[in-house]
Design an enzyme around this catalytic site. Sequence first.
Site, PDB file in Angstrom:
ATOM      1  N   HIS A  85       9.246  18.290  25.609  1.00 12.97           N
ATOM      2  CA  HIS A  85      10.364  17.406  25.276  1.00 12.97           C
ATOM      3  C   HIS A  85      11.451  17.674  26.311  1.00 12.97           C
ATOM      4  O   HIS A  85      12.125  18.700  26.279  1.00 12.97           O
ATOM      5  CB  HIS A  85      10.870  17.692  23.861  1.00 12.97           C
ATOM      6  CG  HIS A  85      12.042  16.852  23.471  1.00 12.97           C
ATOM      7  ND1 HIS A  85      12.929  17.226  22.479  1.00 12.97           N
ATOM      8  CD2 HIS A  85      12.483  15.639  23.922  1.00 12.97           C
ATOM      9  CE1 HIS A  85      13.861  16.295  22.351  1.00 12.97           C
ATOM     10  NE2 HIS A  85      13.612  15.327  23.219  1.00 12.97           N
ATOM     11  N   GLU A 112      15.137  24.040  19.406  1.00  5.74           N
ATOM     12  CA  GLU A 112      14.052  23.219  18.872  1.00  5.74           C
ATOM     13  C   GLU A 112      12.761  24.031  18.816  1.00  5.74           C
ATOM     14  O   GLU A 112      12.608  25.031  19.519  1.00  5.74           O
ATOM     15  CB  GLU A 112      13.817  21.976  19.738  1.00  5.74           C
ATOM     16  CG  GLU A 112      14.957  20.989  19.748  1.00  5.74           C
ATOM     17  CD  GLU A 112      14.631  19.725  20.539  1.00  5.74           C
ATOM     18  OE1 GLU A 112      13.449  19.542  20.923  1.00  5.74           O
ATOM     19  OE2 GLU A 112      15.554  18.935  20.786  1.00  5.74           O
TER      20      GLU A 112
END
Length: 302
Positions: free
Chosen positions: A148, A97
């Site tokens: 995250h 990511e």
Amino acid sequence: MHYPTALLFLILANGAQAFRICAFNAQRLTLAKVAREQVMDTLVRILARCDIMVLQEVVDSSGSAIPLLLRELNRFDGSGPYSTLSSPQLGRSTYMETYVYFYRSHKTQVLSSYVYNDEDDVFAREPFVAQFSLPSNVLPSLVLVPLHTTPKAVEKELNALYDVFLEVSQHWQSKDVILLGDFNADCASLTKKRLDKLELRTEPGFHWVIADGEDTTVRASTHCTYDRVVLHGERCRSLLHTAAAFDFPTSFQLTEEEALNISDHYPVEVELKLSQAHSVQPLSLTVLLLLSLLSPQLCPAA
């Protein structure tokens, strides 16, 4: 108060400005996803609300999704050009990511940034820390630390986030820091009892401004406060005006199915009221003209 004096007060008060900082898990953002018209339109409208937005879960391997999104955002929003700052791809395996900051470059600039050095490999996606300038004399810069977490290690990662804060505050000699992102800090991923034992909850000075119990998920079947914003620093806290999740399906009149094409999360936002900064800003030509017209009434002849 006489009418001219009241008008002058309103003119000067309106020189203040709000500054909105946002975080959004865009749920597996790829080029194919942003190329869909409704997805692009909705993402652009969400981004245009924010002076700084940090997108999470950007998984585009082509490198084309963010430039396309930036181009459409700058076409849509007339309040000034946006720029972006992207982290490297982060992850432990083939699944990677990227954190991406979108920011209004006429209001703020990136002063410095780095990926946290996660020597112990605690984080699945280590924080991409950035220091931004602010149009404020009281708070001229602010550090953002997005994260995250992975649902399987929420407690471990959030406890390590406290160590990140300590390093960041020492690195830039600043206590004014905002921690934000999809922390997965609720429901099955983290019980309230375990949440309240985190150092970010027990140590003084941390203010969790997205309230426990506020839903940050799109699905009607879920009610979880996964996405969070945590403020630290007296100057930062003194400028806080509002903090909330942005219910974009309701605001944009989307069905749940349509909204889930965008994300299963709401963005979370904080608005800093820079009027409280007492910063000295140049008066606009309009204000100067009004002052010249009012001057005979404000200063009557003897």
